[in-house]
Enzyme design. Structure first.
Site, mmCIF file in Angstrom:
data_model
loop_
_atom_site.group_PDB
_atom_site.id
_atom_site.type_symbol
_atom_site.label_atom_id
_atom_site.label_comp_id
_atom_site.label_asym_id
_atom_site.label_seq_id
_atom_site.Cartn_x
_atom_site.Cartn_y
_atom_site.Cartn_z
ATOM 1 N N ARG A 64 1.399 15.405 -0.785
ATOM 2 C CA ARG A 64 0.063 15.028 -1.278
ATOM 3 C C ARG A 64 -1.032 15.949 -0.732
ATOM 4 N NH1 ARG A 64 -0.858 9.007 -0.237
ATOM 5 N NH2 ARG A 64 1.322 8.679 -0.718
ATOM 6 N N ARG B 275 -11.217 15.113 -10.446
ATOM 7 C CA ARG B 275 -10.782 13.796 -10.901
ATOM 8 C C ARG B 275 -11.930 13.076 -11.617
ATOM 9 N NH1 ARG B 275 -8.012 8.535 -8.860
ATOM 10 N NH2 ARG B 275 -8.994 7.256 -10.453
ATOM 11 N N ASP C 170 2.552 12.684 -11.248
ATOM 12 C CA ASP C 170 2.833 11.344 -10.734
ATOM 13 C C ASP C 170 4.336 11.113 -10.818
ATOM 14 O OD1 ASP C 170 1.437 8.716 -9.958
ATOM 15 O OD2 ASP C 170 2.986 8.101 -11.375
ATOM 16 N N TYR D 214 9.647 0.235 -9.727
ATOM 17 C CA TYR D 214 8.414 0.139 -10.512
ATOM 18 C C TYR D 214 8.689 -0.414 -11.909
ATOM 19 C CZ TYR D 214 5.796 2.900 -7.059
ATOM 20 O OH TYR D 214 5.173 3.344 -5.915
ATOM 21 N N ARG E 46 -6.931 13.058 -2.832
ATOM 22 C CA ARG E 46 -8.238 12.428 -2.650
ATOM 23 C C ARG E 46 -8.987 12.826 -1.386
ATOM 24 N NH1 ARG E 46 -8.379 6.216 -2.856
ATOM 25 N NH2 ARG E 46 -6.098 6.219 -2.917
#
Lengths: 349, 349
Positions: free
Chosen positions: B23, B36, B73, B150, B27
């Protein structure tokens, strides 16, 4: 007294594997929810000895369990240290006064269990009387590191950034905090033993979030100090340490003065047994989520856990963590029945 | 091309330990947050190759990293299977059509990456061109078990009760789902390699929530099938498998046809190296929370991770999980600088 549990902790022969479940008294039982509603909130339930006694005994009325465990919370000790424990709706426990600085740590008092945690000891005495020797009573507390995480974070955390900042930036402060907690928790556990607890458990719920080196350098020595204090203050009372996500440290944990180690479901009991080399008993380790499967599947999983530990003494059947709130009670019955039916084969000859 | 990363994966000598971070595009970087915001939402960012390329390259402008990793993702494959991926504010990913029954599993299509996941392959091609041979590009996907959790849960879960119900009650259905995912993911990864990815990574984020027997019986064979498919479809492209909380299974994972294993921060690299017996390279494993400590403390922790792995080739420096959103970017710089300064000592003579 049914002493199957205490014999298993001493790794003595038993007729079948004893069984009890972490959080066996709890929200999955409708009678618990009724008592809790009567109490109004969770902390009042913990702090009212008659109600704590009532919910402690509830699962024993339903299931043939081999031990009772005091109904309480792991955060009673920091609460008694004056941090202001409260529960935030939908979030869990929080403290009004978190512990972050050297001054915060220095001013932490060492609570006197007989006065400041008397409601717990009163509950132990009541439960002990109500049990009337039916099964042993387990007292418990949180581990130093796990208590420290709550005290430092001040509220529910996922990444434990405050606690880990101390670990990485000021480990000497973390050590000071852990040493204080080891002493406070040992006094608390010894007081529970004097009040009647037959065995003592330490929950290291958050041991598994530490890096391996940090666990060995800080969490483990605090557990050692705690176990040594307890064996001095309450000689002969068996101590069980359960850690979640700490399967990699079982060999080192087995060198502490403890009777048994709790094992979560991510570590195989056969591997755990090899790691501890029969120095201690093992307690565990069915995945609590398995209790959502059909009874026949639960029976098959109980069989698998028993086979994983294998023959001989030293196994206490339990889940690998607490009973989940939505668990169907009749599935717990299926688990207990399966342990009773299937385990004698592992204790013959 | 700076091939330090690829050489380390082959356990060949290098001048210093290569470093990249899970990552690393994310963010914590203000420039990421700007792109974003421009995209409007996370999925649009993933599905717009120009923007995915832009954020992939951002950390390389700031830090001297030895690899780039495709910005995407892990849930693109189930999305391409038609489950309706979307993001719930403050909750994370969810699917409109979760997979629960035999019929749900039977009707899952095998997506053709060249058409249904073309936006990912276009991003890979764009990034590859933009990198112009500066550093290798890593493609990635989710592991079969992690994707299955998921897909079965349908939305964020903590206890994975639906996925585990399948595991305990109908494991043959779970196996069918995992086999399908192994094939779909392998085709997807091979397509990324054809589009220019120099190495491939599989993220098994939720491997560690399975019981040990379940991991060995279901998650691990699916990883084996995946790795075998990939080595057939994309021969010579190194594959790295990262599992969180699966340190107990490293010895078995090292027997898969993979170049390297990612290690989280709860397993010591020295123990991991002993477990895999130098059959594979290792990638990891600083606790992402360490990046919240002061730069001097970060440097000390980098030193500790390097020392834990020890001398010789086969180590890729990384975190033990992804960079956390609140991480100060200058602390990432401190980490990268420390790896560059301290690691050459482990590669001499």
């Amino acid at each position: 007294m049914n002493d199957r549990f205490l014999r298993a902790l001493r790794r003595e022969p038993v007729d079948r594997t004893p069984v009890w479940l972490m959080r066996q008294a709890g929200r999955y039982l409708p009678e618990y929810r009724a008592t809790r509603a009567q109490a109004g909130d969770f902390l009042t339930l913990c702090k009212t000895p008659e109600l704590a006694c009532e919910v402690t005994l509830q699962p024993l009325e339903r299931f043939e369990l081999d031990a009772a465990i005091l109904f309480s919370d792991i955060l009673t000790v920091p609460d008694a240290m004056g941090l202001g424990l409260h529960f935030v709706e939908g979030e869990g426990p929080a403290f009004h006064r978190p512990v972050r600085t050297e001054a915060d740590i220095a001013r932490l008092p060492l609570p006197d269990p007989e006065s400041e945690l008397r409601y717990v000891l009163d509950a132990v005495r009541l439960i002990k009387r109500a049990l009337a020797g039916r099964v042993p009573l387990i007292g418990f507390a949180g581990s130093p590191w796990t208590l420290a995480t709550y005290m430092i974070e001040g509220r529910g955390a996922t990444d434990f950034l405050h606690a880990k900042r101390l670990r990485f930036e000021a480990p000497e402060l973390l050590q000071r905090l852990l040493a204080r907690l080891a002493e406070a928790v040992a006094r608390y556990l010894a007081a529970q033993a004097r009040a009647g607890a037959d065995a003592l458990m330490v929950f290291d719920t958050w041991g598994g979030v530490l890096d391996a080196a940090g666990y060995r350098a800080y969490a483990l020595p605090a557990l050692r100090a705690l176990a040594e204090h307890v064996s001095r203050l309450a000689p002969g009372v068996p101590l069980v340490v359960f850690g979640k996500g700490t399967g990699a440290h079982l060999a080192e944990l087995a060198e502490l003065p403890v009777a048994a180690l709790g094992v979560d479901w991510t570590t195989s009991l056969a591997q755990a047994r090899a790691a501890v080399r029969d120095r201690v008993a093992l307690q565990g380790n069915l995945d609590p989520a398995a209790l959502f499967a059909a009874p026949e599947a639960i029976r098959a999983q109980v069989a698998a856990v028993l086979a994983d530990y294998g023959h001989g003494p030293g196994h206490v059947f339990n889940l690998g963590h607490g009973v989940l709130p939505q668990t169907p009670p009749e599935h717990v019955a299926a688990l207990v029945d399966a342990v009773r039916a299937l385990s004698p084969a592992y204790h013959r000859g």
